[in-house]
Design a protein around this motif. Structure first.
Motif, PDB file in Angstrom:
ATOM      1  N   PRO A 184     -48.639   8.264  91.998  1.00  0.00           N
ATOM      2  CA  PRO A 184     -47.618   8.077  90.969  1.00  0.00           C
ATOM      3  C   PRO A 184     -48.165   7.415  89.706  1.00  0.00           C
ATOM      4  O   PRO A 184     -47.682   7.666  88.606  1.00  0.00           O
ATOM      5  CB  PRO A 184     -46.589   7.163  91.642  1.00  0.00           C
ATOM      6  N   GLY A 185     -49.208   6.622  89.861  1.00  0.00           N
ATOM      7  CA  GLY A 185     -49.789   5.955  88.702  1.00  0.00           C
ATOM      8  C   GLY A 185     -50.437   6.929  87.731  1.00  0.00           C
ATOM      9  O   GLY A 185     -50.644   6.615  86.562  1.00  0.00           O
ATOM     10  N   GLN A 186     -50.771   8.128  88.211  1.00  0.00           N
ATOM     11  CA  GLN A 186     -51.437   9.129  87.365  1.00  0.00           C
ATOM     12  C   GLN A 186     -50.443   9.935  86.540  1.00  0.00           C
ATOM     13  O   GLN A 186     -50.828  10.631  85.615  1.00  0.00           O
ATOM     14  CB  GLN A 186     -52.221  10.113  88.247  1.00  0.00           C
ATOM     15  N   ILE A 187     -49.172   9.875  86.938  1.00  0.00           N
ATOM     16  CA  ILE A 187     -48.186  10.718  86.269  1.00  0.00           C
ATOM     17  C   ILE A 187     -47.664   9.975  85.042  1.00  0.00           C
ATOM     18  O   ILE A 187     -47.269   8.823  85.145  1.00  0.00           O
ATOM     19  CB  ILE A 187     -47.028  11.040  87.237  1.00  0.00           C
ATOM     20  N   PRO A 188     -47.695  10.630  83.875  1.00  0.00           N
ATOM     21  CA  PRO A 188     -47.190   9.928  82.694  1.00  0.00           C
ATOM     22  C   PRO A 188     -45.695   9.676  82.817  1.00  0.00           C
ATOM     23  O   PRO A 188     -44.996  10.401  83.532  1.00  0.00           O
ATOM     24  CB  PRO A 188     -47.491  10.894  81.544  1.00  0.00           C
ATOM     25  N   SER A 189     -45.217   8.648  82.131  1.00  0.00           N
ATOM     26  CA  SER A 189     -43.788   8.348  82.189  1.00  0.00           C
ATOM     27  C   SER A 189     -43.009   9.485  81.522  1.00  0.00           C
ATOM     28  O   SER A 189     -43.566  10.251  80.719  1.00  0.00           O
ATOM     29  CB  SER A 189     -43.490   7.033  81.485  1.00  0.00           C
TER      30      SER A 189
END
Ligand SMILES: [Zn+2]
Length: 236
Positions: free
Chosen positions: A26-31
């Motif tokens: 999830p940290g790799q997915i942009p907001s």
């Protein structure tokens, strides 16, 4: 906004819950905010022109700078959240920092039509692009999700332009007619509703805010005199 814990069991069971990614970290997915900013406000920027070299547009730029202050106040922002540039580009564009690029050709064509120029500026300020930076939820959006969000965002900007023109006691018809006459917008771009729908949205917003303004003026004439954006004189 959901406070669900990412990857928590409940999100797997709730068919109406957000679809949390399973394969990616999830940290790799942009907001969501970053994705919308990228889609809407990170288009290639037009060439900025030196206004001193375009004295025939000086009056239009002065007018727009005056209205920028009123429009920013109406949107709930500060005047210096937005910077106006003269540009060799399309009609108008705003980037994610709030820099607005007004196309010189458009300004020249609309030089005698302040309501159209202010309407277009209102649409850009109505985007309030900086606020997307606060949209921190990370979610992998599909192309359709993103297009739907962009249409929603364009509609918000159109609504704001209709309301703002009403508050400034200007007609929305020049903006509506301009939209309806844009042949390149006739085939709906996935980010926009068709021009007829946008025209209706602007007219409705303008009309309902116009009624509200009239009753406010009747009920609170002094408030109106002191606080209306039309009379917004800025700092003394
Ligand atoms: Zn827009």
């Amino acid at each position: 906004m959901s406070r669900r814990i990412e990857g928590g069991l409940s999100s797997q069971l709730n068919p109406f819950g957000p679809q949390w990614p399973t394969s990616k970290d999830p940290g790799q997915i942009p907001s969501v905010g970053e994705q919308v900013q990228r889609a809407l406000f990170s288009r290639p920027l037009p060439l900025v022109l030196d206004p001193a070299k375009f004295p025939m547009l000086a009056e239009q730029m002065r007018l727009l700078n005056r209205y920028k202050k009123k429009l920013a106040a109406l949107a709930g922002d500060e005047d210096d959240d937005y910077t106006l540039n003269l540009a060799d580009g399309p009609i108008a564009q705003i980037d994610e920092q709030g820099n607005i690029y007004m196309g010189a050709q458009f300004l020249f064509a609309a030089r005698d039509n302040p309501e159209l120029m202010v309407g277009v500026l209102a649409h850009e300020i109505g985007h309030r692009p900086r606020r997307w930076a606060d949209y921190k939820v990370r979610k992998d959006l599909t192309k359709e999700d993103l297009e739907a969000l962009c249409r929603h965002e364009e509609t918000r900007a159109d609504l704001f332009s209709g309301r703002a023109l009403a508050e400034l006691e200007m007609s929305a018809e020049p903006l509506v007619q301009f939209l309806l006459n844009q042949t390149q917008l006739a085939t709906p771009h996935p980010e926009y509703f068709p021009p007829e729908v946008r025209a209706q949205v602007i007219r409705d917003a303008h009309m309902s805010r116009g009624y509200a303004l009239e009753s406010r003026k009747k009920l609170f004439p002094d408030y109106e005199r002191l606080h209306s954006p039309k009379g917004h004189l800025g700092e003394f």
